[in-house]
Design an enzyme around this catalytic site. Structure first.
Site, PDB file in Angstrom:
ATOM      1  CB  THR A  10      -0.813 -14.786   5.688  1.00  0.00           C
ATOM      2  OG1 THR A  10      -0.026 -14.234   6.849  1.00  0.00           O
ATOM      3  CG2 THR A  10      -0.463 -16.256   5.835  1.00  0.00           C
ATOM      4  NE  ARG A  15      -7.495  -8.134  12.294  1.00  0.00           N
ATOM      5  CZ  ARG A  15      -6.102  -8.021  12.094  1.00  0.00           C
ATOM      6  NH1 ARG A  15      -5.684  -7.999  10.693  1.00  0.00           N
ATOM      7  NH2 ARG A  15      -5.048  -8.060  12.815  1.00  0.00           N
ATOM      8  CG  ASP A  29      -5.598   1.972   5.227  1.00  0.00           C
ATOM      9  OD1 ASP A  29      -5.279   1.188   5.975  1.00  0.00           O
ATOM     10  OD2 ASP A  29      -6.983   1.976   5.017  1.00  0.00           O
ATOM     11  NE  ARG A  53      -5.206   2.549  10.845  1.00  0.00           N
ATOM     12  CZ  ARG A  53      -4.573   2.354  11.823  1.00  0.00           C
ATOM     13  NH1 ARG A  53      -4.958   3.002  13.031  1.00  0.00           N
ATOM     14  NH2 ARG A  53      -3.686   1.689  12.063  1.00  0.00           N
ATOM     15  CB  CYS A  90      -2.404 -15.561  12.256  1.00  0.00           C
ATOM     16  SG  CYS A  90      -1.727 -14.131  11.531  1.00  0.00           S
TER      17      CYS A  90
END
Length: 431
Positions: free
Chosen positions: A129, A340, A33, A38, A269
């Site tokens: 995606t 998000r 990452d 993180r 999504c």
């Protein structure tokens, strides 16, 4: 087929981390990452997304240390760490821009980075995606350009769409069937066998990468369109003067009626993927009416909620300007810290445009992340004794279901329940 795998998973968010930890039971895995904070958190056994099993994370870290890197998990932001991997799995975000067009920058950046380190025989599997054709038309040329290698001779590509549902502890990575695909028949089989190692629910090997890409896009587009239908019903039944949930309960007694519920459609999504499919359709000269009309309806719900609250306040004799409103919840779904693409922010902005002073409280959300993403300061905690002219239950966190709203509202306050999660006698209106 490689006899031994060294895996690097690019992106350590909601998708990449659980995937890394499952593979770490069988292979050495680097979780890469670019966010060094993180990486440090993960290497210290902490996951702020709450998506991973913390015990599994610590077990993976311990295995890596004790085996000198021949098994287990390590997070890293160093390219030198992942350069020896022979399987690279890309799980970076694929958002949309302010014009609702696909933003492929994270995907292209990851492909460029990998192009600089991949070697002959390596496999790059994309999970992000995308629209049908994206992997081969957009990512592969970048891999070829920066590696100097030839696609399907020197390196190979797979596509296996993620099916992570943030906050869902029942339908987890391993318990949901996984679609797989590869750039050749042999690689498709190799990718399929690799995922079979970790997916207890089994896999479905698609006949091509494009089919696998399309399957992901339509999964979420179908859900989006179905929710847009009941959201449109909510707009109609509000005008009729009847409760949408009562209608759905009645219609739901028929064996083939699907009981979707109205609500805000945000997240990474359902509110994003249909635009990827629409983008590809329009590239090919077809305007996808149903998909885009569903998006328009779903994107209008926040504005409807805010306007309804204002109308209810007026009906009760309230003054709108400088009234105080409290929105409970800012994440895109219940019992999950993911903010998000949350549509709760749109309710906030609409109410603020009416001149309302708006507070947001959400015990699940990161105050810093909401400030960074949306420029909004949310409450650390509810002020003792502060009462509001209007309350909007935007997310059905467990904490809110047990809350005594009387402690938060003034006399004649308006309560709007976007999730229809509270006793209807406690609210003035609901979706």
């Amino acid at each position: 087929m490689a006899t031994t795998y060294k895996i690097a998973v690019i992106g350590q968010g909601y998708v990449g981390l659980p995937l890394s930890l499952e593979f770490a039971d069988h292979y050495p895995v680097f979780g890469f990452d670019i966010n060094t904070q993180r990486v440090d958190q993960l290497n210290n056994g902490k996951d702020i997304t709450l998506e991973a099993d913390v015990d599994k994370l610590n077990t993976g870290l311990k295995k890596y240390r004790e085996s000198n890197g021949s098994l287990g998990y390590k997070a890293t932001s160093l390219l030198s760490d992942i350069s020896e991997a022979n399987v690279f799995i890309v799980t970076v975000p694929t958002p949309i821009d302010k014009y609702n067009a696909p933003d492929l920058n994270p995907l292209i950046s990851a492909s460029k980075m990998l192009g600089e380190i991949i070697k002959k025989g390596d496999i790059i599997i994309y999970e992000s995606t995308v629209f049908p054709g994206c992997t081969e038309e957009e990512c592969v040329p970048v891999l070829e350009k920066y590696s100097g290698l030839t696609f399907n001779e020197d390196f190979f590509v797979g596509y296996s769409p993620e099916r992570i549902n943030p906050g869902d502890k029942v339908n987890t990575l391993t318990s949901v069937k996984k679609v797989t695909s590869g750039s050749t028949e042999k690689i498709a089989e190799e990718v399929d066998q690799l995922y079979k190692k970790i997916i207890t629910a089994g896999t479905h090997k698609a006949p091509s990468i494009k089919v696998a890409e399309a399957s992901k896009a339509i999964e979420n587009a179908q859900r989006d369109v179905n929710i847009s239908f009941v959201n449109e019903l909510a707009l109609i039944f509000d005008r009729v003067g009847i409760d949408t949930n009562d209608v759905l309960e009645a219609a739901g007694t028929k064996y083939n009626f699907l009981k979707y519920k109205p609500g805000l459609v945000g997240g990474h999504c359902i509110s994003v993927d249909p635009y990827y499919l629409a983008h590809k359709a329009e590239q090919l000269g077809y305007h996808p009416d149903v998909i885009l009309s569903g998006r328009r309806v779903n994107d209008s719900i926040a504005k409807f909620v805010a306007a309804k609250v204002v109308k209810l306040l007026i009906a009760k004799g309230g003054v709108i300007k400088n009234s105080n409103a409290l929105i409970l919840g800012v994440t895109f779904k219940e019992n999950c810290p993911d903010v998000r693409n949350t549509k709760v922010v749109d309710i906030y902005r609409e109410l603020a445009d009416y001149g309302v002073n708006v507070d947001i409280y959400d015990p699940w959300a990161s105050k810093e992340e909401v400030k960074h993403e949306y420029g909004i300061n949310i409450l650390e905690s509810l002020e003792d004794g502060k009462k509001y002219d209007s309350l909007v239950i935007a997310v059905s966190h467990n904490e809110f279901l047990e809350m005594d709203l009387d402690q938060l509202k003034k006399e004649n306050a308006v309560v709007f329940d976007t999730k229809a999660c509270l006793d209807r006698n406690l609210v003035d209106a609901r979706l």
